[in-house]
Design a protein around this motif. Structure first.
Motif, PDB file in Angstrom:
ATOM      1  N   GLU A 138       7.825  23.661   3.045  1.00  0.00           N
ATOM      2  CA  GLU A 138       7.579  22.695   4.112  1.00  0.00           C
ATOM      3  C   GLU A 138       8.017  21.325   3.596  1.00  0.00           C
ATOM      4  OE1 GLU A 138       3.804  21.516   6.695  1.00  0.00           O
ATOM      5  OE2 GLU A 138       3.662  23.560   5.879  1.00  0.00           O
ATOM      6  N   VAL A 139       8.751  20.579   4.402  1.00  0.00           N
ATOM      7  CA  VAL A 139       9.177  19.248   3.975  1.00  0.00           C
ATOM      8  C   VAL A 139       8.701  18.201   4.981  1.00  0.00           C
ATOM      9  CG1 VAL A 139      11.243  20.201   2.848  1.00  0.00           C
ATOM     10  CG2 VAL A 139      11.423  19.236   5.121  1.00  0.00           C
ATOM     11  N   GLU A 140       8.445  17.010   4.454  1.00  0.00           N
ATOM     12  CA  GLU A 140       7.935  15.935   5.299  1.00  0.00           C
ATOM     13  C   GLU A 140       8.501  14.609   4.827  1.00  0.00           C
ATOM     14  OE1 GLU A 140       3.521  17.088   6.806  1.00  0.00           O
ATOM     15  OE2 GLU A 140       3.641  15.473   5.347  1.00  0.00           O
ATOM     16  N   GLU A 141       9.053  13.841   5.768  1.00  0.00           N
ATOM     17  CA  GLU A 141       9.471  12.484   5.473  1.00  0.00           C
ATOM     18  C   GLU A 141       8.460  11.615   6.197  1.00  0.00           C
ATOM     19  OE1 GLU A 141      13.689  12.270   6.400  1.00  0.00           O
ATOM     20  OE2 GLU A 141      13.686  10.232   5.598  1.00  0.00           O
ATOM     21  N   ARG A 142       7.647  10.914   5.445  1.00  0.00           N
ATOM     22  CA  ARG A 142       6.585  10.128   6.071  1.00  0.00           C
ATOM     23  C   ARG A 142       6.163   8.992   5.146  1.00  0.00           C
ATOM     24  NH1 ARG A 142       1.985  11.256   3.166  1.00  0.00           N
ATOM     25  NH2 ARG A 142       1.636  13.364   2.407  1.00  0.00           N
ATOM     26  N   GLU A 143       5.348   8.109   5.678  1.00  0.00           N
ATOM     27  CA  GLU A 143       4.823   7.039   4.827  1.00  0.00           C
ATOM     28  C   GLU A 143       3.917   7.667   3.771  1.00  0.00           C
ATOM     29  OE1 GLU A 143       3.165   4.605   7.966  1.00  0.00           O
ATOM     30  OE2 GLU A 143       4.856   3.220   7.760  1.00  0.00           O
ATOM     31  N   ILE A 144       4.071   7.227   2.537  1.00  0.00           N
ATOM     32  CA  ILE A 144       3.239   7.751   1.453  1.00  0.00           C
ATOM     33  C   ILE A 144       2.461   6.590   0.850  1.00  0.00           C
ATOM     34  CG2 ILE A 144       3.250   8.852  -0.824  1.00  0.00           C
ATOM     35  CD1 ILE A 144       5.741  10.401   0.081  1.00  0.00           C
ATOM     36  N   TYR A 145       1.142   6.704   0.905  1.00  0.00           N
ATOM     37  CA  TYR A 145       0.287   5.623   0.427  1.00  0.00           C
ATOM     38  C   TYR A 145       0.037   5.746  -1.076  1.00  0.00           C
ATOM     39  CZ  TYR A 145      -0.229   4.111   5.165  1.00  0.00           C
ATOM     40  OH  TYR A 145       0.055   3.622   6.409  1.00  0.00           O
ATOM     41  N   LYS A 146      -0.097   4.583  -1.698  1.00  0.00           N
ATOM     42  CA  LYS A 146      -0.375   4.535  -3.135  1.00  0.00           C
ATOM     43  C   LYS A 146      -1.616   5.382  -3.475  1.00  0.00           C
ATOM     44  CE  LYS A 146      -2.281   0.958  -5.196  1.00  0.00           C
ATOM     45  NZ  LYS A 146      -2.555  -0.397  -5.733  1.00  0.00           N
ATOM     46  N   GLU A 147      -2.594   5.353  -2.573  1.00  0.00           N
ATOM     47  CA  GLU A 147      -3.836   6.115  -2.798  1.00  0.00           C
ATOM     48  C   GLU A 147      -3.604   7.616  -2.917  1.00  0.00           C
ATOM     49  OE1 GLU A 147      -4.135   3.211  -0.912  1.00  0.00           O
ATOM     50  OE2 GLU A 147      -5.175   2.547  -2.733  1.00  0.00           O
ATOM     51  N   GLU A 148      -2.499   8.086  -2.330  1.00  0.00           N
ATOM     52  CA  GLU A 148      -2.237   9.527  -2.351  1.00  0.00           C
ATOM     53  C   GLU A 148      -1.660  10.004  -3.672  1.00  0.00           C
ATOM     54  OE1 GLU A 148      -0.182  11.250   1.171  1.00  0.00           O
ATOM     55  OE2 GLU A 148       0.059   9.149   1.717  1.00  0.00           O
ATOM     56  N   LEU A 149      -1.182   9.060  -4.496  1.00  0.00           N
ATOM     57  CA  LEU A 149      -0.451   9.455  -5.704  1.00  0.00           C
ATOM     58  C   LEU A 149      -1.281  10.369  -6.601  1.00  0.00           C
ATOM     59  CD1 LEU A 149       1.341   6.087  -6.580  1.00  0.00           C
ATOM     60  CD2 LEU A 149       2.361   8.171  -5.632  1.00  0.00           C
ATOM     61  N   ALA A 150      -2.571  10.083  -6.676  1.00  0.00           N
ATOM     62  CA  ALA A 150      -3.442  10.861  -7.551  1.00  0.00           C
ATOM     63  C   ALA A 150      -3.574  12.307  -7.077  1.00  0.00           C
ATOM     64  CB  ALA A 150      -4.815  10.201  -7.633  1.00  0.00           C
ATOM     65  N   ASP A 151      -3.205  12.570  -5.832  1.00  0.00           N
ATOM     66  CA  ASP A 151      -3.316  13.929  -5.294  1.00  0.00           C
ATOM     67  C   ASP A 151      -2.016  14.722  -5.388  1.00  0.00           C
ATOM     68  OD1 ASP A 151      -5.933  13.401  -4.533  1.00  0.00           O
ATOM     69  OD2 ASP A 151      -5.283  12.531  -2.622  1.00  0.00           O
ATOM     70  N   THR A 180       0.827  -1.217   0.000  1.00  0.00           N
ATOM     71  CA  THR A 180       0.000   0.000   0.000  1.00  0.00           C
ATOM     72  C   THR A 180       0.858   1.263   0.000  1.00  0.00           C
ATOM     73  OG1 THR A 180      -0.051   0.018   2.433  1.00  0.00           O
ATOM     74  CG2 THR A 180      -1.889  -1.088   1.308  1.00  0.00           C
ATOM     75  N   LYS A 181       2.151   1.108   0.323  1.00  0.00           N
ATOM     76  CA  LYS A 181       3.003   2.291   0.491  1.00  0.00           C
ATOM     77  C   LYS A 181       4.115   2.340  -0.540  1.00  0.00           C
ATOM     78  CE  LYS A 181       3.244   0.984   4.844  1.00  0.00           C
ATOM     79  NZ  LYS A 181       3.661   0.864   6.244  1.00  0.00           N
ATOM     80  N   VAL A 182       4.464   3.569  -0.931  1.00  0.00           N
ATOM     81  CA  VAL A 182       5.502   3.794  -1.937  1.00  0.00           C
ATOM     82  C   VAL A 182       6.874   3.609  -1.301  1.00  0.00           C
ATOM     83  CG1 VAL A 182       6.531   5.515  -3.474  1.00  0.00           C
ATOM     84  CG2 VAL A 182       4.034   5.420  -3.182  1.00  0.00           C
ATOM     85  N   GLU A 183       7.745   2.826  -1.955  1.00  0.00           N
ATOM     86  CA  GLU A 183       9.117   2.681  -1.489  1.00  0.00           C
ATOM     87  C   GLU A 183      10.047   3.491  -2.394  1.00  0.00           C
ATOM     88  OE1 GLU A 183       9.081   0.652   1.933  1.00  0.00           O
ATOM     89  OE2 GLU A 183      10.547  -0.525   0.825  1.00  0.00           O
ATOM     90  N   GLU A 184      10.635   2.879  -3.381  1.00  0.00           N
ATOM     91  CA  GLU A 184      11.494   3.625  -4.306  1.00  0.00           C
ATOM     92  C   GLU A 184      11.540   2.916  -5.646  1.00  0.00           C
ATOM     93  OE1 GLU A 184      15.758   3.730  -3.645  1.00  0.00           O
ATOM     94  OE2 GLU A 184      15.627   2.186  -2.121  1.00  0.00           O
ATOM     95  N   THR A 185      12.411   3.364  -6.545  1.00  0.00           N
ATOM     96  CA  THR A 185      12.610   2.651  -7.810  1.00  0.00           C
ATOM     97  C   THR A 185      13.806   1.724  -7.597  1.00  0.00           C
ATOM     98  OG1 THR A 185      14.194   4.200  -8.769  1.00  0.00           O
ATOM     99  CG2 THR A 185      11.861   4.710  -9.080  1.00  0.00           C
ATOM    100  N   GLY A 186      14.314   1.134  -8.648  1.00  0.00           N
ATOM    101  CA  GLY A 186      15.464   0.250  -8.514  1.00  0.00           C
ATOM    102  C   GLY A 186      16.716   0.973  -8.066  1.00  0.00           C
ATOM    103  N   GLY A 187      16.834   2.245  -8.399  1.00  0.00           N
ATOM    104  CA  GLY A 187      18.077   2.952  -8.077  1.00  0.00           C
ATOM    105  C   GLY A 187      17.909   4.423  -7.766  1.00  0.00           C
ATOM    106  N   ALA A 188      16.711   4.843  -7.395  1.00  0.00           N
ATOM    107  CA  ALA A 188      16.498   6.255  -7.047  1.00  0.00           C
ATOM    108  C   ALA A 188      15.350   6.373  -6.058  1.00  0.00           C
ATOM    109  CB  ALA A 188      16.203   7.078  -8.300  1.00  0.00           C
ATOM    110  N   ASN A 189      15.435   7.353  -5.178  1.00  0.00           N
ATOM    111  CA  ASN A 189      14.377   7.633  -4.193  1.00  0.00           C
ATOM    112  C   ASN A 189      13.314   8.544  -4.819  1.00  0.00           C
ATOM    113  OD1 ASN A 189      16.196   7.990  -0.983  1.00  0.00           O
ATOM    114  ND2 ASN A 189      15.873   6.206  -2.290  1.00  0.00           N
ATOM    115  N   PHE A 190      12.099   8.446  -4.308  1.00  0.00           N
ATOM    116  CA  PHE A 190      11.027   9.332  -4.767  1.00  0.00           C
ATOM    117  C   PHE A 190      10.988  10.629  -3.967  1.00  0.00           C
ATOM    118  CE2 PHE A 190       9.091   5.432  -6.487  1.00  0.00           C
ATOM    119  CZ  PHE A 190       8.789   5.888  -7.748  1.00  0.00           C
ATOM    120  N   LEU A 191      10.597  11.662  -4.675  1.00  0.00           N
ATOM    121  CA  LEU A 191      10.303  12.946  -4.029  1.00  0.00           C
ATOM    122  C   LEU A 191       9.010  13.438  -4.674  1.00  0.00           C
ATOM    123  CD1 LEU A 191      12.764  15.820  -3.418  1.00  0.00           C
ATOM    124  CD2 LEU A 191      10.778  16.257  -4.851  1.00  0.00           C
TER     125      LEU A 191
END
Ligand code: PLP
Length: 344
Positions: free
Chosen positions: A266-279, A219-230
């Motif tokens: 404002e910056v936030e490091e937190r769990e990011i849910y797949k459902e949030e991607l559309a927002d 349910t949560k976004v991790e990363e790609t094979g070799g890069a982090n998401f922002l």
């Protein structure tokens, strides 16, 4: 040593491939200690057929760049963090730590010895450095090796974005990258070996990259094979996934500082849910090679999530982050204390 004469290389048209350079650094660990290390000319390694790395993949690595700043210095970006991360990676695979100060010194030696391969300012090209270490003595029963080799070689690489950064299309992968208590947070070759099938599959389907989810809940976004998401939210916050199984990208950590201290976001490091991607308003992939690659579209089993930033250019906040961090790296913008490591 002459650090200004350059090799006859067409910097602007270099790709991301291995080009053999003049010198590399080698140090060997034997009888419980690292030797003094040296620069050598031989690019090949001779090892026993049963070497630990060949049997059980006991190897960890790093990646960083040396480049020329606006005022003509040859520098690297936060190499102390690469040293620290390699030490963490080594510990997790039961390998001896290569001293962090010696790591930075070895980086300096390799860059100086190959200064003719450091691309000129403005070319967009850089000298990519690859520190790594591996178990080298024969290991047949499963256990850590007793002898190791640490190496740093370098190779000139071309500008990442030729003709502008084109947003990527990525898919949510059905493969998993890293188990919750696995090795996802270290830079180990084994994480890449198992990602090859997933990336070849994604490419065959027409995607540029995979988005991996947390394997436990998917349910949560991790990363790609070799890069982090922002991500940038619609109200202008910069958010990145928090997880114990993603690799702590130095670029991502630096971008969060840039967002907060330079751009006042404002910056936030937190769990990011797949459902949030559309927002989300913007999405980018962070890593040393590209700094940020913009993402234009995320595909979840046929369901297309189109980022409002579109498929032609970086989103506005992503662009500001990119311009500010590359400006800091290239010496056009004042850097935070300790970020720019001057070598020559
Ligand atoms: C190296 C790497 C990154 C990027 O880290 P940087 O320090 O920014 O280059 C991200 N994810 C994975 C899996 C990596 O191996």
């Amino acid at each position: 040593m002459d650090l200004t004469t350059k090799k006859d290389i067409d910097w602007a048209n270099l790709g991301f491939g291995y080009v053999q350079t003049d010198k590399r650094y080698v140090s060997n660990f034997k009888n419980g200690a690292w030797d003094e290390g040296a620069l050598i000319s031989d690019a090949n390694i001779v090892m026993n057929e049963c070497a630990g790395v060949l049997q059980y993949a006991q190897t960890v690595f790093e990646g960083l760049k040396a480049y020329t700043t606006q005022d003509g210095h040859i520098v690297t970006f936060r190499p102390d963090l690469n040293a620290e991360r390699l030490a963490q990676s080594a510990k997790r695979l039961e390998m001896p730590v290569f001293d962090e100060k010696r790591f930075v010194d070895a980086v300096e030696q390799v860059v100086r010895a190959n200064a003719a391969y450091v691309p000129p300012y403005g070319s967009g090209a850089t000298l990519y450095l690859r520190p790594y270490m591996f178990g080298i003595n024969p290991v047949i029963g499963v256990k850590p090796a007793e002898e190791y080799q640490f190496r740093i070689f370098c190779t000139p690489v071309g500008p990442y974005f030729k003709g502008g950064a084109k947003p990527l299309t990525i898919k949510i992968s059905d493969f998993d990258r890293a188990a919750p208590n696995g090795t996802g947070n270290i830079k180990a070759g084994l994480n890449y070996a198992m990602s090859l099938h997933a990336i070849v599959t994604a490419h065959n389907e027409g995607f540029d990259e995979n988005m991996y989810l947390d394997p436990k809940t998917r349910t949560k976004v991790e990363e790609t094979g070799g890069a982090n998401f922002l991500f940038v939210t619609k109200d202008g916050k910069v958010v990145t996934p928090k997880s114990n199984s993603i690799l702590p990208s130095i670029t991502r950590r630096s971008l969060l500082v840039v967002a907060k201290d330079y751009l006042g976001l404002e910056v936030e490091e937190r769990e990011i849910y797949k459902e949030e991607l559309a927002d989300m308003a913007e999405c980018g992939l962070c890593g040393t090679a590209a700094v940020i690659s913009p993402v234009g579209k995320i595909v979840d089993h046929g369901n297309e999530i189109c980022l409002p930033s579109g498929m032609t250019e970086m989103g506005p906040v992503t662009k500001k982050l990119y311009d500010t961090l590359t400006g800091i790296q290239m010496g056009r913008i004042e850097a935070p204390e300790g970020w720019i490591h001057v070598i020559a």
